[in-house]
Design a protein around this motif. Structure first.
Motif, PDB file in Angstrom:
ATOM      1  N   TYR A 227       0.925  -1.028  -0.079  1.00 61.52           N
ATOM      2  CA  TYR A 227      -0.056  -0.074   0.069  1.00 61.52           C
ATOM      3  C   TYR A 227       0.886   1.249   0.075  1.00 61.52           C
ATOM      4  O   TYR A 227       2.183   1.193   0.371  1.00 61.52           O
ATOM      5  CB  TYR A 227      -0.942   0.010   1.303  1.00 61.52           C
ATOM      6  CG  TYR A 227      -0.027  -0.138   2.662  1.00 61.52           C
ATOM      7  CD1 TYR A 227       0.084  -1.528   2.848  1.00 61.52           C
ATOM      8  CD2 TYR A 227       0.243   0.854   3.286  1.00 61.52           C
ATOM      9  CE1 TYR A 227       0.823  -1.682   4.153  1.00 61.52           C
ATOM     10  CE2 TYR A 227       0.877   0.759   4.601  1.00 61.52           C
ATOM     11  CZ  TYR A 227       1.352  -0.596   4.894  1.00 61.52           C
ATOM     12  OH  TYR A 227       2.032  -0.720   5.963  1.00 61.52           O
ATOM     13  N   ASP A 256       4.037   4.025   8.467  1.00 62.26           N
ATOM     14  CA  ASP A 256       3.386   2.817   8.496  1.00 62.26           C
ATOM     15  C   ASP A 256       3.438   2.197   6.870  1.00 62.26           C
ATOM     16  O   ASP A 256       3.130   2.881   5.973  1.00 62.26           O
ATOM     17  CB  ASP A 256       1.755   3.239   8.572  1.00 62.26           C
ATOM     18  CG  ASP A 256       0.949   1.974   8.342  1.00 62.26           C
ATOM     19  OD1 ASP A 256       1.313   0.931   7.626  1.00 62.26           O
ATOM     20  OD2 ASP A 256      -0.291   2.187   8.799  1.00 62.26           O
ATOM     21  N   ASP A 268       2.515  -5.149   6.961  1.00 64.27           N
ATOM     22  CA  ASP A 268       1.882  -4.166   7.399  1.00 64.27           C
ATOM     23  C   ASP A 268       2.471  -3.723   8.536  1.00 64.27           C
ATOM     24  O   ASP A 268       1.967  -4.100   9.632  1.00 64.27           O
ATOM     25  CB  ASP A 268       0.176  -4.363   7.492  1.00 64.27           C
ATOM     26  CG  ASP A 268      -0.354  -3.117   7.599  1.00 64.27           C
ATOM     27  OD1 ASP A 268       0.372  -2.170   7.769  1.00 64.27           O
ATOM     28  OD2 ASP A 268      -1.697  -3.204   7.959  1.00 64.27           O
ATOM     29  N   THR A 270       3.963  -0.964  11.337  1.00 61.67           N
ATOM     30  CA  THR A 270       4.135   0.703  11.671  1.00 61.67           C
ATOM     31  C   THR A 270       4.968   1.028  12.950  1.00 61.67           C
ATOM     32  O   THR A 270       5.065   0.003  13.973  1.00 61.67           O
ATOM     33  CB  THR A 270       2.813   1.164  12.314  1.00 61.67           C
ATOM     34  OG1 THR A 270       1.958   1.035  11.329  1.00 61.67           O
ATOM     35  CG2 THR A 270       2.743   2.729  12.230  1.00 61.67           C
ATOM     36  N   GLU A 400      -2.340  -3.368  15.811  1.00 57.89           N
ATOM     37  CA  GLU A 400      -1.984  -1.699  15.569  1.00 57.89           C
ATOM     38  C   GLU A 400      -2.374  -0.615  16.533  1.00 57.89           C
ATOM     39  O   GLU A 400      -3.436   0.291  15.760  1.00 57.89           O
ATOM     40  CB  GLU A 400      -1.880  -1.529  14.093  1.00 57.89           C
ATOM     41  CG  GLU A 400      -3.442  -1.799  13.384  1.00 57.89           C
ATOM     42  CD  GLU A 400      -3.424  -1.389  12.092  1.00 57.89           C
ATOM     43  OE1 GLU A 400      -3.155  -0.242  11.621  1.00 57.89           O
ATOM     44  OE2 GLU A 400      -3.808  -2.555  11.190  1.00 57.89           O
ATOM     45  N   GLU A 440       2.767  -1.467  14.983  1.00 60.35           N
ATOM     46  CA  GLU A 440       1.547  -2.380  14.426  1.00 60.35           C
ATOM     47  C   GLU A 440       2.855  -3.539  13.875  1.00 60.35           C
ATOM     48  O   GLU A 440       3.890  -3.384  13.424  1.00 60.35           O
ATOM     49  CB  GLU A 440       1.126  -1.819  13.110  1.00 60.35           C
ATOM     50  CG  GLU A 440       0.483  -2.659  12.299  1.00 60.35           C
ATOM     51  CD  GLU A 440      -0.194  -2.155  10.966  1.00 60.35           C
ATOM     52  OE1 GLU A 440       0.327  -0.937  10.524  1.00 60.35           O
ATOM     53  OE2 GLU A 440      -1.145  -2.804  10.564  1.00 60.35           O
TER      54      GLU A 440
HETATM   55 MN    MN Z   1      -0.450  -0.289   8.820  1.00 63.55          MN
END
Ligand code: MN
Ligand code: GLY
Ligand code: MN
Length: 470
Positions: A227, A256, A268, A270, A400, A440
């Motif tokens: 992402y 992130d 994913d 953070t 997270e 996270e």
């Molecule tokens: Mn994230």
């Protein structure tokens, strides 16, 4: 020809795909299952494309990371067909010699490959059969479904097969060992992205300079980002993709970002770090609250627990710590139940992760993260909790927690006199330039507990400071 190859596709053994399709066929029982692969998507003119990303469900059952494909499984006859065209010499002039589609299909156990346009007549002839299909999230695929199924575009996503959706969710929610291996790789690449970004943060530098480390590190492992990177001194803006600020001394930076590895599995992660390489006392106080919310949530994870309860527990802990700092006052249980914590953490504690960073979100959050009898709360924070249901062994989820000081939100609640008995608005004023903190990690639910995927990524204030000093 090896060194002329322009496209390499990593696959699981063919038996993996065959088994996955057999399980699905059995769960759906009868009728046709239609799978849409993705097409190239144009950026600013037809031939200039965004990076190609195959549909995750197509990848899960057919593995072929190539544009222009669709597939059908006939649950009654057992027939499995991929519709797609072989490259012509005109294509090969531009894109180089490629492995044939039939050869790729054979590697995932499919022997029946037909021309791309064959799907129109195939579906026309099969019109009297039940056709199970999935919701479309791209306009071109929605238009195709509308044509094939003789449905107005507005109806297409309403008439999707719930049976197919639930059958796929029941498979993809449980990660196999070979998937965990891929996800661990994605987390390890993500970890390196974070470490390199930590080292690149310096007062006076622009955010985009550190962000370039994130993209470079992903690419250096032949990966992409799962992402667009969220990297900002304005961490209180939850999904902030702007990277043009100068990182000023005294600020925190929220990073992130996660890798999508070669087989399209996501990380994913953070971390939140001080621009100066050292946390101030005030930053550390808030940071350690978030860290404890994260580690105590992770420590409590096990099959059978409602993830919604873990979210609420994290909120309760946050409120009790904020009370010690004087930011809130009153009864913790009452505040927890009323959702006072939403002003500090207006998002959910986590979500499923897999090939999609929010795994299977295209099927609908209610189906993936909730169940009948478990509805979403409307409270700020809980209403954004993507995963509320009971945890099960082999789920991979994110944990997270975050704590943010969002001046616009605080001012709004203050003006509307919301929770004035509990929130010390006057003290909150001192935090308007604080930003936000999120931490996270990606966690596998095991038989009796949980396991954080991948090598440890600097997380305590000491670890972060040590890494930034390298
Ligand atoms: Mn994230
Ligand atoms: N990276 C988006 C999220 O944490 O959900
Ligand atoms: Mn996440």
């Amino acid at each position: 020809m090896q060194n002329q190859q322009t496209h390499y596709m990593k696959l699981f053994p063919s038996q993996t795909y065959i088994n996955r399709r057999n399980t699905l066929k059995e769960a759906v029982g009868s009728g046709l299952i239609l799978f849409q692969g993705n097409d190239e998507a144009s950026m600013n003119y037809a031939d200039n494309h965004y990076r190609f990303r195959q549909d995750s469900t197509f990848l899960y059952y057919f593995g072929i990371n190539q544009a222009g494909l669709n597939a059908v499984i006939d649950c009654d006859s057992g027939e499995e067909i991929i519709f797609g065209d072989e490259f012509s010499i005109d294509d090969i002039i531009w894109i180089g010699q490629q492995e044939t589609l039939s050869s790729k299909a054979e590697k995932v156990g499919i022997l029946n490959v037909r021309p791309a346009n064959g799907i129109d007549s195939f579906l026309e002839i099969a019109r009297d059969k039940k056709i199970h299909y999935l919701p479309a999230y791209r306009a071109d695929n929605l238009n195709k479904l509308s044509q094939w199924l003789h449905l107005p575009g507005s109806k297409v996503n309403q008439e999707v097969s719930q049976k197919l959706l639930m059958a796929i969710i029941n498979q993809r929610s449980y990660k196999s060992e070979e998937e965990i291996e891929q996800m661990t790789e994605a987390v390890n690449i993500s970890g390196q992205m974070h470490i390199n970004a930590m080292k690149a943060v310096k007062p006076g530098r622009y955010e985009f300079v550190a962000v370039s480390e994130i993209y470079r590190t992903a690419k250096a492992s032949n990966s992409y980002l799962a992402y667009p990177a969220i990297f900002s001194i304005n961490g209180q803006i939850l999904h902030n993709h702007y990277h043009g600020n100068k990182m000023q001394s005294g600020r925190l930076v929220l990073n992130d970002s996660g890798a999508e590895n070669e087989m399209c599995y996501s990380g994913d992660i953070t971390r939140t770090i001080p621009v100066d390489g050292k946390f101030t006392t005030r930053q550390k106080d808030i940071y350690d609250i978030v860290l404890e919310m994260e580690t105590s949530s992770i420590d409590s994870l096990k099959p059978g627990l409602l993830y919604k309860d873990i979210h609420v527990n994290a909120n309760r802990l946050m409120l009790s710590k904020l009370k010690e700092l004087g930011l809130v006052k009153g009864d913790i249980e009452e505040m927890t139940n009323l959702g006072v914590g939403g002003i500090f953490m207006p998002h959910g504690l986590g979500h499923m992760i897999g090939m999609d960073v929010h795994d299977m979100e295209n099927f609908g959050e209610q189906l993936v993260g909730y169940r009948e009898g478990l509805e979403r709360s409307t409270q700020l924070g809980l209403k954004s909790l993507r995963l509320g249901r009971e945890l099960e062994k082999d789920f991979v989820i994110t944990v997270e927690p975050g704590l943010y000081f969002i001046p616009d939100l605080i001012e709004k609640w203050k003006a509307d006199k919301i929770f004035t008995d509990f929130i010390n608005y006057d003290i909150l004023k001192e935090y308007y330039d604080f930003g936000g903190i999120r931490i996270e990690d990606n966690i596998l639910i095991t038989e009796n507990g949980s396991q954080i995927l991948g090598k440890p990524i600097p997380k305590t204030t000491e670890e972060v400071e040590e890494t930034m000093a390298l």
